[in-house]
Motif scaffolding. Sequence first.
Motif, PDB file in Angstrom:
ATOM      1  N   GLN A  25      -5.220 -78.860  34.710  1.00 47.40           N
ATOM      2  CA  GLN A  25      -5.472 -78.828  33.194  1.00 47.40           C
ATOM      3  C   GLN A  25      -5.911 -80.088  32.531  1.00 47.40           C
ATOM      4  N   VAL A  26      -6.382 -80.971  33.323  1.00 53.51           N
ATOM      5  CA  VAL A  26      -6.843 -82.119  32.483  1.00 53.51           C
ATOM      6  C   VAL A  26      -8.290 -82.779  33.043  1.00 53.51           C
ATOM      7  N   GLN A  27      -8.806 -83.541  32.156  1.00 54.97           N
ATOM      8  CA  GLN A  27      -9.988 -84.140  33.025  1.00 54.97           C
ATOM      9  C   GLN A  27     -10.003 -85.614  32.942  1.00 54.97           C
ATOM     10  N   PHE A  42     -28.823-105.265  35.152  1.00 55.58           N
ATOM     11  CA  PHE A  42     -29.902-105.044  34.167  1.00 55.58           C
ATOM     12  C   PHE A  42     -29.310-104.826  32.936  1.00 55.58           C
ATOM     13  N   ALA A  43     -30.177-105.018  31.802  1.00 60.70           N
ATOM     14  CA  ALA A  43     -29.737-104.940  30.393  1.00 60.70           C
ATOM     15  C   ALA A  43     -29.662-103.424  30.190  1.00 60.70           C
ATOM     16  N   SER A  44     -28.408-103.066  29.758  1.00 63.94           N
ATOM     17  CA  SER A  44     -27.932-101.758  29.524  1.00 63.94           C
ATOM     18  C   SER A  44     -26.645-101.825  28.907  1.00 63.94           C
ATOM     19  N   ASP A  45     -26.378-101.253  27.884  1.00 59.98           N
ATOM     20  CA  ASP A  45     -24.955-100.744  27.262  1.00 59.98           C
ATOM     21  C   ASP A  45     -24.265 -99.655  27.838  1.00 59.98           C
ATOM     22  N   TYR A  46     -25.076 -98.972  28.901  1.00 62.20           N
ATOM     23  CA  TYR A  46     -24.514 -97.534  29.268  1.00 62.20           C
ATOM     24  C   TYR A  46     -23.296 -97.919  29.833  1.00 62.20           C
ATOM     25  N   HIS A  47     -22.196 -97.094  29.341  1.00 63.47           N
ATOM     26  CA  HIS A  47     -20.813 -97.089  30.051  1.00 63.47           C
ATOM     27  C   HIS A  47     -20.100 -95.890  29.376  1.00 63.47           C
ATOM     28  N   ILE A  48     -19.384 -95.176  30.119  1.00 60.43           N
ATOM     29  CA  ILE A  48     -18.613 -94.032  29.681  1.00 60.43           C
ATOM     30  C   ILE A  48     -16.988 -94.055  29.626  1.00 60.43           C
ATOM     31  N   ASN A  49     -16.594 -93.445  28.537  1.00 58.34           N
ATOM     32  CA  ASN A  49     -15.055 -93.029  28.509  1.00 58.34           C
ATOM     33  C   ASN A  49     -14.816 -92.075  27.679  1.00 58.34           C
ATOM     34  N   PHE A  50     -13.565 -91.589  27.237  1.00 56.47           N
ATOM     35  CA  PHE A  50     -13.591 -90.404  26.313  1.00 56.47           C
ATOM     36  C   PHE A  50     -13.124 -90.791  24.973  1.00 56.47           C
ATOM     37  N   GLY A  51     -13.539 -92.151  24.769  1.00 50.40           N
ATOM     38  CA  GLY A  51     -13.384 -92.649  23.647  1.00 50.40           C
ATOM     39  C   GLY A  51     -12.023 -93.716  23.568  1.00 50.40           C
ATOM     40  N   LYS A  52     -12.293 -94.775  22.767  1.00 51.58           N
ATOM     41  CA  LYS A  52     -11.317 -95.823  22.881  1.00 51.58           C
ATOM     42  C   LYS A  52     -10.800 -96.296  24.127  1.00 51.58           C
ATOM     43  N   ASN A  53     -11.744 -96.351  25.244  1.00 54.25           N
ATOM     44  CA  ASN A  53     -11.526 -96.755  26.417  1.00 54.25           C
ATOM     45  C   ASN A  53     -10.444 -95.899  27.221  1.00 54.25           C
ATOM     46  N   THR A  54     -10.544 -94.605  27.068  1.00 53.81           N
ATOM     47  CA  THR A  54      -9.663 -93.884  27.620  1.00 53.81           C
ATOM     48  C   THR A  54     -10.444 -93.053  28.946  1.00 53.81           C
ATOM     49  N   PHE A  55      -9.914 -92.851  29.793  1.00 52.69           N
ATOM     50  CA  PHE A  55     -10.557 -92.069  31.036  1.00 52.69           C
ATOM     51  C   PHE A  55      -9.590 -90.918  31.388  1.00 52.69           C
ATOM     52  N   TYR A  56      -8.832 -90.270  30.643  1.00 56.84           N
ATOM     53  CA  TYR A  56      -7.940 -89.197  30.969  1.00 56.84           C
ATOM     54  C   TYR A  56      -7.951 -88.268  29.764  1.00 56.84           C
ATOM     55  N   ARG A  57      -7.772 -86.975  29.611  1.00 59.55           N
ATOM     56  CA  ARG A  57      -7.545 -86.212  28.242  1.00 59.55           C
ATOM     57  C   ARG A  57      -7.365 -84.614  28.898  1.00 59.55           C
ATOM     58  N   ASP A  58      -6.906 -83.981  27.943  1.00 59.50           N
ATOM     59  CA  ASP A  58      -6.553 -82.494  28.246  1.00 59.50           C
ATOM     60  C   ASP A  58      -8.054 -81.924  28.741  1.00 59.50           C
ATOM     61  N   ASN A  59      -7.974 -80.889  29.623  1.00 57.79           N
ATOM     62  CA  ASN A  59      -9.374 -80.059  29.699  1.00 57.79           C
ATOM     63  C   ASN A  59      -9.819 -79.241  28.680  1.00 57.79           C
ATOM     64  N   PRO A  60     -11.083 -79.443  28.381  1.00 58.41           N
ATOM     65  CA  PRO A  60     -11.885 -78.762  27.182  1.00 58.41           C
ATOM     66  C   PRO A  60     -11.821 -77.179  27.446  1.00 58.41           C
ATOM     67  N   ILE A  61     -11.691 -76.833  28.783  1.00 58.35           N
ATOM     68  CA  ILE A  61     -11.718 -75.560  29.157  1.00 58.35           C
ATOM     69  C   ILE A  61     -10.560 -74.751  29.434  1.00 58.35           C
ATOM     70  N   ASN A  62      -9.619 -75.296  30.177  1.00 56.09           N
ATOM     71  CA  ASN A  62      -8.368 -74.494  30.495  1.00 56.09           C
ATOM     72  C   ASN A  62      -7.231 -75.213  30.139  1.00 56.09           C
ATOM     73  N   ASN A  63      -7.133 -76.020  29.042  1.00 55.85           N
ATOM     74  CA  ASN A  63      -6.034 -76.644  28.450  1.00 55.85           C
ATOM     75  C   ASN A  63      -4.877 -75.934  27.831  1.00 55.85           C
ATOM     76  N   LYS A  64      -5.044 -74.573  28.081  1.00 57.30           N
ATOM     77  CA  LYS A  64      -3.846 -73.717  27.505  1.00 57.30           C
ATOM     78  C   LYS A  64      -2.743 -73.756  28.357  1.00 57.30           C
ATOM     79  N   PHE A  65      -1.512 -74.172  28.126  1.00 59.63           N
ATOM     80  CA  PHE A  65      -0.534 -74.284  28.665  1.00 59.63           C
ATOM     81  C   PHE A  65       0.961 -73.979  28.230  1.00 59.63           C
TER      82      PHE A  65
END
Length: 359
Positions: free
Chosen positions: A33-35, A336-359
Motif C-alpha cells: 500500500q505504498v509507492q 548530457f545537458a538535462s535537468d530531468y530527475h524524478i521524485n515525489f516532491g521535496k526529494n522524497t522517494f516514498y509515499r502512500d499508494n494513490p490506488i490502494n492506500n485505504k487501511f
Amino acid sequence: MIRNFSLYINSLIGIFLFIACSQHVSSPQRINQVQVIGSHNSYKKAIDDSLYSYLATQDSTGRLKGLQYEHILIPEQLSMGLRNLEVDVYVDSKGGKFSHPKGIALVKNQTEYDPERLLDKPGFKMIHVPDIDFRTQYYLFENCLKDLKSWSENHPDHTTIFITIEPKDGEENNFGTLPEAFTVAAYQELDETLLKFLGKEHLITPDDVRGNFETLNKAVLAGNWPDLNEGKGKFMFILDTKGEKMERYIKNHPSLKNRIIFTNSDPGTPEAAAMIINDPYDERIPDLVKKGYIIRTRADANTTEARNNDYSRFEMAKKSGAQIITTDYYLPSTFFASDYHINFGKNTFYRDNPINNKF
C-alpha cells in the motif's frame, strides 16, 4: 416499568456501541500500500570514456546512447531514500569467465579493471553487458549483499526495500562470451547465497506471505502482505524473468514453497504475487494493484526521457499505482545537458499508494 426497562436496555446498547467504535483500530498499512522510487541497474558504472567514444564510431543505430548513465554507490542510494534496487547476476561456477572483458583490448589507457582479481573467484557476478558495459560497483554479488546487510543493520527501522534480480544467461555474444545457464542447481545456489549473506531475518519470502493460505496467490488476494512494521529492516526479491527460465525456479516448489525470491508470475497462477510491467501505460496495472499484487514499472528507459526532459511516463507511472517505479535519474545526468530527475516532491522517494492506500 416495562418502558423504563426498555430505555435501560437501549441505553446499555448505546454505551456498548460507543465503546466498540471508540476502540476500533483500522487495519495496519501493508507493504503493498505504498509507492516507492528506485534505481534501474543500480550497480552500474559508466562505460570508460575512451571505450564509449570508440564504440560510438561503430554504432550506426544510436542504441549506445541508452547505456550512457551510471549510479552513485548503492548504500548512498538507500541513504537518499530510494527503496528499490535492480541487480543483474551471472553464473560463474569456476570463476574467471568475466575476468578479461574484450572491450578492454579495444582501446588503450582505460581505467584499471578488477585490480584485486575478484572476478577470478567462483560465484555470481554482477555485470550489465559482458565485454561492453562491464564496469560495476560489485564484481561479486556476495559483496553487494554484504553491503546491503551492513546498511540495513545500521538503519534497522528502514522500510522494506524491493529488489528485482535478473538472472542473466543466453547465447554467445559477438566477442565469443557464452554465459552459463541458470539451471535448477544455480537457482538453488542463488537462494542459498541470499540466505547466507543477508540472513532470513532480513528477508520477506513467499512462505512469509502465503502463511496458512492454500497458495501464494490466494494469500495476496486476501491482502496477507506484511504490514509496514513487519517489513522494517527487510528486503523482498523479485525474479525478473519469464517463460521457461522462470518455471525452472518454480519447479518442485509449488506456490514458491521454500523459495526466497518472488517470481514474475501471471495473475491467478498459484505463484502470482509480484509482477514486472515496464510500460506504465499498461491499463492492467491499476486493477492488479487493487487486487493486491505488487507491480514494478519504469519511469524512463534508454536515457530517452532524460534527454528530452519528458516526465509524461513518470506521471503515468505514479497515476497507475504501481508500487515500484524505477529510474536511471533520481539525480540529473552528468553525461548530457538535462535537468530531468524524478521524485515525489521535496526529494522524497516514498509515499502512500494513490490506488490502494485505504487501511
